[in-house]
Structure formats: structure tokens, C-alpha cells
Design a protein around this motif. Structure first.
Motif, PDB file in Angstrom:
ATOM      1  N   ASN A  77      -9.700  -1.526   3.188  1.00  0.00           N
ATOM      2  CA  ASN A  77      -9.610  -2.915   2.713  1.00  0.00           C
ATOM      3  C   ASN A  77      -8.258  -3.189   2.067  1.00  0.00           C
ATOM      4  O   ASN A  77      -7.680  -4.254   2.266  1.00  0.00           O
ATOM      5  CB  ASN A  77     -10.752  -3.245   1.748  1.00  0.00           C
ATOM      6  CG  ASN A  77     -12.041  -3.519   2.491  1.00  0.00           C
ATOM      7  OD1 ASN A  77     -12.036  -4.056   3.592  1.00  0.00           O
ATOM      8  ND2 ASN A  77     -13.158  -3.148   1.888  1.00  0.00           N
ATOM      9  N   TRP A  78      -7.768  -2.230   1.297  1.00  0.00           N
ATOM     10  CA  TRP A  78      -6.442  -2.402   0.697  1.00  0.00           C
ATOM     11  C   TRP A  78      -5.371  -2.517   1.784  1.00  0.00           C
ATOM     12  O   TRP A  78      -4.454  -3.326   1.673  1.00  0.00           O
ATOM     13  CB  TRP A  78      -6.125  -1.255  -0.243  1.00  0.00           C
ATOM     14  CG  TRP A  78      -6.751  -1.358  -1.601  1.00  0.00           C
ATOM     15  CD1 TRP A  78      -7.240  -2.480  -2.207  1.00  0.00           C
ATOM     16  CD2 TRP A  78      -6.941  -0.292  -2.527  1.00  0.00           C
ATOM     17  NE1 TRP A  78      -7.713  -2.172  -3.453  1.00  0.00           N
ATOM     18  CE2 TRP A  78      -7.548  -0.829  -3.686  1.00  0.00           C
ATOM     19  CE3 TRP A  78      -6.665   1.068  -2.499  1.00  0.00           C
ATOM     20  CZ2 TRP A  78      -7.872  -0.058  -4.803  1.00  0.00           C
ATOM     21  CZ3 TRP A  78      -6.985   1.834  -3.600  1.00  0.00           C
ATOM     22  CH2 TRP A  78      -7.583   1.277  -4.745  1.00  0.00           C
ATOM     23  N   ILE A  79      -5.488  -1.708   2.830  1.00  0.00           N
ATOM     24  CA  ILE A  79      -4.504  -1.777   3.920  1.00  0.00           C
ATOM     25  C   ILE A  79      -4.598  -3.128   4.622  1.00  0.00           C
ATOM     26  O   ILE A  79      -3.583  -3.758   4.916  1.00  0.00           O
ATOM     27  CB  ILE A  79      -4.680  -0.613   4.919  1.00  0.00           C
ATOM     28  CG1 ILE A  79      -4.346   0.724   4.237  1.00  0.00           C
ATOM     29  CG2 ILE A  79      -3.781  -0.817   6.152  1.00  0.00           C
ATOM     30  CD1 ILE A  79      -4.710   1.956   5.043  1.00  0.00           C
ATOM     31  N   LYS A  80      -5.812  -3.586   4.887  1.00  0.00           N
ATOM     32  CA  LYS A  80      -5.993  -4.884   5.543  1.00  0.00           C
ATOM     33  C   LYS A  80      -5.348  -6.013   4.735  1.00  0.00           C
ATOM     34  O   LYS A  80      -4.856  -6.986   5.309  1.00  0.00           O
ATOM     35  CB  LYS A  80      -7.483  -5.186   5.733  1.00  0.00           C
ATOM     36  CG  LYS A  80      -8.154  -4.330   6.777  1.00  0.00           C
ATOM     37  CD  LYS A  80      -9.662  -4.562   6.783  1.00  0.00           C
ATOM     38  CE  LYS A  80     -10.369  -3.579   7.687  1.00  0.00           C
ATOM     39  NZ  LYS A  80     -11.845  -3.693   7.575  1.00  0.00           N
ATOM     40  N   ASN A  81      -5.364  -5.902   3.417  1.00  0.00           N
ATOM     41  CA  ASN A  81      -4.859  -6.957   2.552  1.00  0.00           C
ATOM     42  C   ASN A  81      -3.406  -6.774   2.100  1.00  0.00           C
ATOM     43  O   ASN A  81      -2.883  -7.631   1.393  1.00  0.00           O
ATOM     44  CB  ASN A  81      -5.767  -7.101   1.328  1.00  0.00           C
ATOM     45  CG  ASN A  81      -7.125  -7.637   1.711  1.00  0.00           C
ATOM     46  OD1 ASN A  81      -7.220  -8.662   2.370  1.00  0.00           O
ATOM     47  ND2 ASN A  81      -8.183  -6.936   1.328  1.00  0.00           N
ATOM     48  N   CYS A  82      -2.766  -5.700   2.512  1.00  0.00           N
ATOM     49  CA  CYS A  82      -1.391  -5.471   2.073  1.00  0.00           C
ATOM     50  C   CYS A  82      -0.394  -6.200   2.986  1.00  0.00           C
ATOM     51  O   CYS A  82      -0.713  -6.589   4.104  1.00  0.00           O
ATOM     52  CB  CYS A  82      -1.072  -3.975   2.033  1.00  0.00           C
ATOM     53  SG  CYS A  82      -0.788  -3.197   3.641  1.00  0.00           S
ATOM     54  N   ASP A  83       0.811  -6.379   2.467  1.00  0.00           N
ATOM     55  CA  ASP A  83       1.899  -6.949   3.253  1.00  0.00           C
ATOM     56  C   ASP A  83       2.648  -5.860   4.019  1.00  0.00           C
ATOM     57  O   ASP A  83       3.236  -6.128   5.067  1.00  0.00           O
ATOM     58  CB  ASP A  83       2.875  -7.701   2.338  1.00  0.00           C
ATOM     59  CG  ASP A  83       2.209  -8.867   1.640  1.00  0.00           C
ATOM     60  OD1 ASP A  83       1.594  -9.705   2.344  1.00  0.00           O
ATOM     61  OD2 ASP A  83       2.287  -8.948   0.403  1.00  0.00           O
ATOM     62  N   ALA A  84       2.651  -4.650   3.476  1.00  0.00           N
ATOM     63  CA  ALA A  84       3.336  -3.525   4.106  1.00  0.00           C
ATOM     64  C   ALA A  84       2.775  -2.222   3.552  1.00  0.00           C
ATOM     65  O   ALA A  84       2.231  -2.191   2.442  1.00  0.00           O
ATOM     66  CB  ALA A  84       4.836  -3.594   3.839  1.00  0.00           C
ATOM     67  N   LEU A  85       2.911  -1.167   4.337  1.00  0.00           N
ATOM     68  CA  LEU A  85       2.519   0.168   3.896  1.00  0.00           C
ATOM     69  C   LEU A  85       3.772   1.019   3.786  1.00  0.00           C
ATOM     70  O   LEU A  85       4.580   1.059   4.716  1.00  0.00           O
ATOM     71  CB  LEU A  85       1.528   0.801   4.881  1.00  0.00           C
ATOM     72  CG  LEU A  85       0.948   2.150   4.472  1.00  0.00           C
ATOM     73  CD1 LEU A  85      -0.516   2.251   4.897  1.00  0.00           C
ATOM     74  CD2 LEU A  85       1.729   3.311   5.048  1.00  0.00           C
ATOM     75  N   TYR A 115       0.873  -1.169   0.000  1.00  0.00           N
ATOM     76  CA  TYR A 115       0.000   0.000   0.000  1.00  0.00           C
ATOM     77  C   TYR A 115       0.908   1.215   0.000  1.00  0.00           C
ATOM     78  O   TYR A 115       1.644   1.445   0.963  1.00  0.00           O
ATOM     79  CB  TYR A 115      -0.903  -0.002   1.231  1.00  0.00           C
ATOM     80  CG  TYR A 115      -1.953   1.085   1.220  1.00  0.00           C
ATOM     81  CD1 TYR A 115      -3.259   0.796   0.849  1.00  0.00           C
ATOM     82  CD2 TYR A 115      -1.643   2.388   1.572  1.00  0.00           C
ATOM     83  CE1 TYR A 115      -4.233   1.786   0.837  1.00  0.00           C
ATOM     84  CE2 TYR A 115      -2.597   3.378   1.563  1.00  0.00           C
ATOM     85  CZ  TYR A 115      -3.891   3.084   1.195  1.00  0.00           C
ATOM     86  OH  TYR A 115      -4.845   4.070   1.179  1.00  0.00           O
ATOM     87  N   PHE A 116       0.886   1.990  -1.071  1.00  0.00           N
ATOM     88  CA  PHE A 116       1.686   3.207  -1.148  1.00  0.00           C
ATOM     89  C   PHE A 116       0.806   4.384  -0.779  1.00  0.00           C
ATOM     90  O   PHE A 116      -0.265   4.579  -1.366  1.00  0.00           O
ATOM     91  CB  PHE A 116       2.267   3.407  -2.553  1.00  0.00           C
ATOM     92  CG  PHE A 116       3.074   4.655  -2.681  1.00  0.00           C
ATOM     93  CD1 PHE A 116       4.341   4.729  -2.103  1.00  0.00           C
ATOM     94  CD2 PHE A 116       2.582   5.753  -3.349  1.00  0.00           C
ATOM     95  CE1 PHE A 116       5.095   5.900  -2.201  1.00  0.00           C
ATOM     96  CE2 PHE A 116       3.324   6.927  -3.459  1.00  0.00           C
ATOM     97  CZ  PHE A 116       4.583   6.995  -2.878  1.00  0.00           C
ATOM     98  N   ALA A 117       1.243   5.161   0.202  1.00  0.00           N
ATOM     99  CA  ALA A 117       0.485   6.314   0.670  1.00  0.00           C
ATOM    100  C   ALA A 117       1.282   7.594   0.399  1.00  0.00           C
ATOM    101  O   ALA A 117       2.498   7.626   0.611  1.00  0.00           O
ATOM    102  CB  ALA A 117       0.202   6.189   2.167  1.00  0.00           C
ATOM    103  N   CYS A 118       0.584   8.616  -0.065  1.00  0.00           N
ATOM    104  CA  CYS A 118       1.224   9.908  -0.324  1.00  0.00           C
ATOM    105  C   CYS A 118       0.158  10.998  -0.273  1.00  0.00           C
ATOM    106  O   CYS A 118      -1.032  10.714  -0.335  1.00  0.00           O
ATOM    107  CB  CYS A 118       1.920   9.903  -1.679  1.00  0.00           C
ATOM    108  SG  CYS A 118       0.820   9.623  -3.091  1.00  0.00           S
ATOM    109  N   SER A 119       0.603  12.211  -0.177  1.00  0.00           N
ATOM    110  CA  SER A 119      -0.321  13.342  -0.102  1.00  0.00           C
ATOM    111  C   SER A 119      -1.058  13.540  -1.424  1.00  0.00           C
ATOM    112  O   SER A 119      -0.464  13.479  -2.498  1.00  0.00           O
ATOM    113  CB  SER A 119       0.453  14.616   0.251  1.00  0.00           C
ATOM    114  OG  SER A 119      -0.414  15.723   0.233  1.00  0.00           O
TER     115      SER A 119
END
Length: 139
Positions: A61-69, A4-8
Motif C-alpha cells: 500500500n505504501w508503494i502504491k501511494n508513493c511518488d517514487a521508490l 518509499y525508501f527500501a533497504c536491507s
């Protein structure tokens, strides 16, 4: 890995080119990234059509299913901060990257959670190296 890639997005896009290069490198490495579209220049226009509840459900849901953020946190963002906290709360490993010349919230830098890794970078090449090291270490 599913990352899960998070950015502004709404907080500012000053590091958009960095987001794009990180996503491109990780995709080339064979990682699955359901949020790769967040690096796109037209992300605000495309996300605008979604209802807030739909974004929340989709992203959690994407966060729940990811291996890492992996979060690029050089630009402050309420959403990214929430995603980091949500991921840590459910036991996901989290890497927070930021440009060495930027200040990062003490709520992130002061967090003692062992699943949280915080790394500064000087250029995008170093940022990508930091992500690859984090993922290889099994974080």
C-alpha cells in the motif's frame, strides 16, 4: 514528495549508517517517508512483532501511494528486490543506489525498464546527491 525508501533488513545491516543519513537528508528536505523507520537500528526488533501478511499489505500500500521508490541495494535483500519489481510493475519511478565497491544483481542492472535508474556512489554525500538529482529530475 512521498518516497518509499527500501533497504536491507534481514539480509544484513552493513550500510545502516548510509540508510540513516539518506533518510535524514530527505526528511530534512521535506519529503514524506513512511518507511523512514527502516533505517533505525532497532528495526528488526520492531518489525518482528508484525505478521508477514500485515507487512506485505502495509508495504505494498505504501508503494502504491508513493511518488517514487528509492532503494539502497548494496546488501542483497529478497524483500527489496520484490519491492523494486512491484513498484516498476505499477509504473513507479525507482532509483537503485549501491556502493561502488559492491556487486549488484544482474536482474537489476540488466533491467531495461525506463522507470528504473541505477546509480553507484563512493560515499554517503554522493549517495544523497544522487537521490536529490533523481527526485529533481522528476523520475
Amino acid at each position: 514528495m512521498n518516497i518509499y525508501f527500501a533497504c536491507s533488513i534481514t539480509g544484513g545491516r552493513a550500510f545502516e549508517a548510509v540508510y540513516q543519513e539518506i533518510v535524514a537528508a530527505l526528511t530534512a528536505d521535506g519529503h514524506e517517508m513512511p518507511t523512514s523507520h527502516l533505517a533505525d537500528s532497532d528495526v528488526m526488533e520492531n518489525e518482528r512483532i508484525l505478521a508477514p501478511q500485515d507487512v506485505y499489505e502495509r508495504d505494498t500500500n505504501w508503494i502504491k501511494n508513493c511518488d517514487a521508490l528509492v532503494a539502497e541495494v548494496s546488501v542483497p535483500s529478497h524483500g527489496v528486490g520484490y519491492e523494486i519489481g512491484f513498484a516498476l510493475n505499477i509504473g513507479k519511478p525507482v532509483l537503485c543506489l549501491y556502493h561502488r565497491e559492491r556487486r549488484v544483481s544482474k536482474m537489476i542492472t540488466g533491467n531495461p525498464n525506463p522507470s528504473l535508474c541505477i546509480r553507484a556512489y563512493s560515499d554517503v554525500k554522493e549517495a544523497i546527491s544522487q537521490v536529490r538529482f533523481f527526485l529533481a529530475a522528476g523520475q
